[in-house]
Scaffold this motif. Structure first.
Motif, PDB file in Angstrom:
ATOM      1  N   GLN A  43       0.829  -1.203   0.000  1.00 44.88           N
ATOM      2  CA  GLN A  43       0.000   0.000   0.000  1.00 44.88           C
ATOM      3  C   GLN A  43       0.864   1.254   0.000  1.00 44.88           C
ATOM      4  O   GLN A  43       0.544   2.232  -0.670  1.00 44.88           O
ATOM      5  CB  GLN A  43      -0.953  -0.018   1.193  1.00 44.88           C
ATOM      6  N   ALA A  44       1.964   1.227   0.742  1.00 46.54           N
ATOM      7  CA  ALA A  44       2.880   2.369   0.744  1.00 46.54           C
ATOM      8  C   ALA A  44       3.483   2.549  -0.645  1.00 46.54           C
ATOM      9  O   ALA A  44       3.632   3.678  -1.123  1.00 46.54           O
ATOM     10  CB  ALA A  44       3.973   2.170   1.787  1.00 46.54           C
ATOM     11  N   GLU A  45       3.805   1.451  -1.295  1.00 43.33           N
ATOM     12  CA  GLU A  45       4.342   1.519  -2.658  1.00 43.33           C
ATOM     13  C   GLU A  45       3.304   2.097  -3.616  1.00 43.33           C
ATOM     14  O   GLU A  45       3.631   2.927  -4.473  1.00 43.33           O
ATOM     15  CB  GLU A  45       4.757   0.120  -3.107  1.00 43.33           C
ATOM     16  N   ALA A  46       2.052   1.689  -3.478  1.00 39.60           N
ATOM     17  CA  ALA A  46       0.980   2.230  -4.316  1.00 39.60           C
ATOM     18  C   ALA A  46       0.804   3.726  -4.051  1.00 39.60           C
ATOM     19  O   ALA A  46       0.609   4.510  -4.984  1.00 39.60           O
ATOM     20  CB  ALA A  46      -0.322   1.485  -4.049  1.00 39.60           C
ATOM     21  N   ILE A  48       3.104   5.879  -2.929  1.00 40.00           N
ATOM     22  CA  ILE A  48       4.259   6.595  -3.480  1.00 40.00           C
ATOM     23  C   ILE A  48       4.154   6.701  -5.000  1.00 40.00           C
ATOM     24  O   ILE A  48       4.382   7.770  -5.580  1.00 40.00           O
ATOM     25  CB  ILE A  48       5.568   5.906  -3.057  1.00 40.00           C
ATOM     26  N   THR A  49       3.783   5.622  -5.649  1.00 37.58           N
ATOM     27  CA  THR A  49       3.651   5.623  -7.105  1.00 37.58           C
ATOM     28  C   THR A  49       2.577   6.604  -7.553  1.00 37.58           C
ATOM     29  O   THR A  49       2.788   7.372  -8.495  1.00 37.58           O
ATOM     30  CB  THR A  49       3.312   4.204  -7.611  1.00 37.58           C
ATOM     31  N   ALA A  50       1.440   6.606  -6.869  1.00 39.22           N
ATOM     32  CA  ALA A  50       0.364   7.523  -7.234  1.00 39.22           C
ATOM     33  C   ALA A  50       0.770   8.977  -6.991  1.00 39.22           C
ATOM     34  O   ALA A  50       0.437   9.860  -7.793  1.00 39.22           O
ATOM     35  CB  ALA A  50      -0.894   7.188  -6.446  1.00 39.22           C
ATOM     36  N   LEU A  51       1.494   9.238  -5.913  1.00 35.99           N
ATOM     37  CA  LEU A  51       1.923  10.607  -5.623  1.00 35.99           C
ATOM     38  C   LEU A  51       2.959  11.091  -6.630  1.00 35.99           C
ATOM     39  O   LEU A  51       2.918  12.240  -7.070  1.00 35.99           O
ATOM     40  CB  LEU A  51       2.480  10.700  -4.200  1.00 35.99           C
ATOM     41  N   LYS A  52       3.890  10.218  -7.011  1.00 37.34           N
ATOM     42  CA  LYS A  52       4.931  10.603  -7.969  1.00 37.34           C
ATOM     43  C   LYS A  52       4.362  10.836  -9.363  1.00 37.34           C
ATOM     44  O   LYS A  52       4.919  11.597 -10.142  1.00 37.34           O
ATOM     45  CB  LYS A  52       6.029   9.543  -8.024  1.00 37.34           C
ATOM     46  N   SER A  53       3.267  10.173  -9.684  1.00 40.43           N
ATOM     47  CA  SER A  53       2.681  10.323 -11.016  1.00 40.43           C
ATOM     48  C   SER A  53       1.477  11.263 -11.015  1.00 40.43           C
ATOM     49  O   SER A  53       0.662  11.227 -11.931  1.00 40.43           O
ATOM     50  CB  SER A  53       2.287   8.950 -11.573  1.00 40.43           C
ATOM     51  N   ALA A  54       1.376  12.108 -10.016  1.00 34.02           N
ATOM     52  CA  ALA A  54       0.261  13.065  -9.943  1.00 34.02           C
ATOM     53  C   ALA A  54       0.311  14.015 -11.139  1.00 34.02           C
ATOM     54  O   ALA A  54       1.367  14.565 -11.450  1.00 34.02           O
ATOM     55  CB  ALA A  54       0.343  13.852  -8.642  1.00 34.02           C
ATOM     56  N   PRO A  55      -0.817  14.213 -11.802  1.00 37.65           N
ATOM     57  CA  PRO A  55      -0.848  15.076 -12.996  1.00 37.65           C
ATOM     58  C   PRO A  55      -0.940  16.559 -12.619  1.00 37.65           C
ATOM     59  O   PRO A  55      -1.933  17.235 -12.893  1.00 37.65           O
ATOM     60  CB  PRO A  55      -2.097  14.590 -13.720  1.00 37.65           C
ATOM     61  N   LEU A  56       0.108  17.079 -11.994  1.00 40.44           N
ATOM     62  CA  LEU A  56       0.088  18.460 -11.510  1.00 40.44           C
ATOM     63  C   LEU A  56       0.043  19.479 -12.641  1.00 40.44           C
ATOM     64  O   LEU A  56      -0.636  20.499 -12.527  1.00 40.44           O
ATOM     65  CB  LEU A  56       1.299  18.717 -10.612  1.00 40.44           C
ATOM     66  N   ALA A  57       0.761  19.247 -13.707  1.00 39.76           N
ATOM     67  CA  ALA A  57       0.825  20.213 -14.806  1.00 39.76           C
ATOM     68  C   ALA A  57      -0.224  19.940 -15.884  1.00 39.76           C
ATOM     69  O   ALA A  57      -0.323  20.695 -16.843  1.00 39.76           O
ATOM     70  CB  ALA A  57       2.216  20.202 -15.416  1.00 39.76           C
ATOM     71  N   CYS A  58      -0.986  18.893 -15.733  1.00 39.19           N
ATOM     72  CA  CYS A  58      -1.982  18.511 -16.732  1.00 39.19           C
ATOM     73  C   CYS A  58      -3.178  19.460 -16.684  1.00 39.19           C
ATOM     74  O   CYS A  58      -3.620  19.875 -15.616  1.00 39.19           O
ATOM     75  CB  CYS A  58      -2.433  17.075 -16.472  1.00 39.19           C
ATOM     76  N   LYS A  59      -3.702  19.791 -17.870  1.00 37.99           N
ATOM     77  CA  LYS A  59      -4.868  20.669 -17.937  1.00 37.99           C
ATOM     78  C   LYS A  59      -6.155  19.893 -18.219  1.00 37.99           C
ATOM     79  O   LYS A  59      -7.232  20.460 -18.176  1.00 37.99           O
ATOM     80  CB  LYS A  59      -4.655  21.732 -19.007  1.00 37.99           C
ATOM     81  N   ASN A  60      -6.048  18.596 -18.472  1.00 36.42           N
ATOM     82  CA  ASN A  60      -7.202  17.754 -18.752  1.00 36.42           C
ATOM     83  C   ASN A  60      -7.858  17.361 -17.422  1.00 36.42           C
ATOM     84  O   ASN A  60      -7.289  16.616 -16.629  1.00 36.42           O
ATOM     85  CB  ASN A  60      -6.754  16.516 -19.532  1.00 36.42           C
ATOM     86  N   GLN A  61      -9.061  17.863 -17.200  1.00 33.72           N
ATOM     87  CA  GLN A  61      -9.752  17.624 -15.933  1.00 33.72           C
ATOM     88  C   GLN A  61     -10.102  16.154 -15.735  1.00 33.72           C
ATOM     89  O   GLN A  61     -10.100  15.656 -14.617  1.00 33.72           O
ATOM     90  CB  GLN A  61     -11.020  18.486 -15.834  1.00 33.72           C
TER      91      GLN A  61
END
Length: 143
Positions: A43-46, A48-61
Motif C-alpha cells: 500500500q505504501a508503494e501504491a 508513493i507511485t500515485a503521488l509521484k505520477s500526480a498530474p500536476l501540470a496537466c490541464k485535462n480535468q
C-alpha cells in the motif's frame, strides 16, 4: 433404523485424520512486519507511485479526476494504524502532494471518506505542520 445403524452411517472416522497439533498456538508463526513486504509495504508503494505520477501540470480535468479517484481508493485502503508507516516513507514534496489530494477529497467526498481523510490530514499536519497547508493553498498546480 436402529441406533447402531444410525451411528454407523452418521459417525465417520474422518475426524480422527485431523492433526490437532498443527493448530496449536506453539506452532503459529506471525509474518515478519517490515515495511517492504506484506499489505502495508504494498500500500505504501501504491501511495508513493500515485503521488509521484500526480498530474500536476496537466490541464485535462478528466485525467485529474481519474488520478483523484485512484488516490482516494489508495488512501481509503490504508488502515488508520498503518498511516504512520506509510508517511514515514514520504519526503516533504510528496507529503505536500498528498495534502493536495486530501483537500481535493474533501471537495468531492465519497461514502465514509471524510473521517478517514481527516485522520490523514491530522497525521500529515503533525509531520509537516502549517507549512504544508500554506504550500497547498498557494501553489497554482492543482490535482
Amino acid at each position: 433404523m436402529s441406533r447402531i445403524d444410525y451411528e454407523k452411517n452418521n459417525m465417520g472416522t474422518g475426524f480422527r485424520k485431523i492433526d490437532v497439533d498443527e493448530f496449536s498456538e506453539n506452532n503459529f508463526k506471525e509474518e515478519e512486519a517490515d515495511g517492504s513486504t506484506g499489505p502495508t509495504g504494498k500500500q505504501a508503494e501504491a501511495l508513493i507511485t500515485a503521488l509521484k505520477s500526480a498530474p500536476l501540470a496537466c490541464k485535462n480535468q478528466q485525467v485529474k479526476d481519474n488520478a483523484r479517484n485512484l488516490m482516494q481508493k489508495v488512501l481509503l485502503s490504508i488502515k488508520s494504524n498503518q498511516i504512520d508507516d506509510c508517511l514515514a516513507q514520504l519526503d516533504r514534496d510528496l507529503i505536500d502532494v498528498l495534502m493536495k489530494y486530501i483537500y481535493r477529497g474533501f471537495e468531492i467526498p465519497s461514502k465514509d471518506s471524510s473521517s478517514h481523510l481527516l485522520l490523514w490530514h491530522e497525521k500529515v499536519y503533525s509531520i509537516n505542520g502549517i507549512g504544508s497547508i500554506v504550500r497547498v493553498f498557494t501553489d497554482s498546480k492543482r490535482v
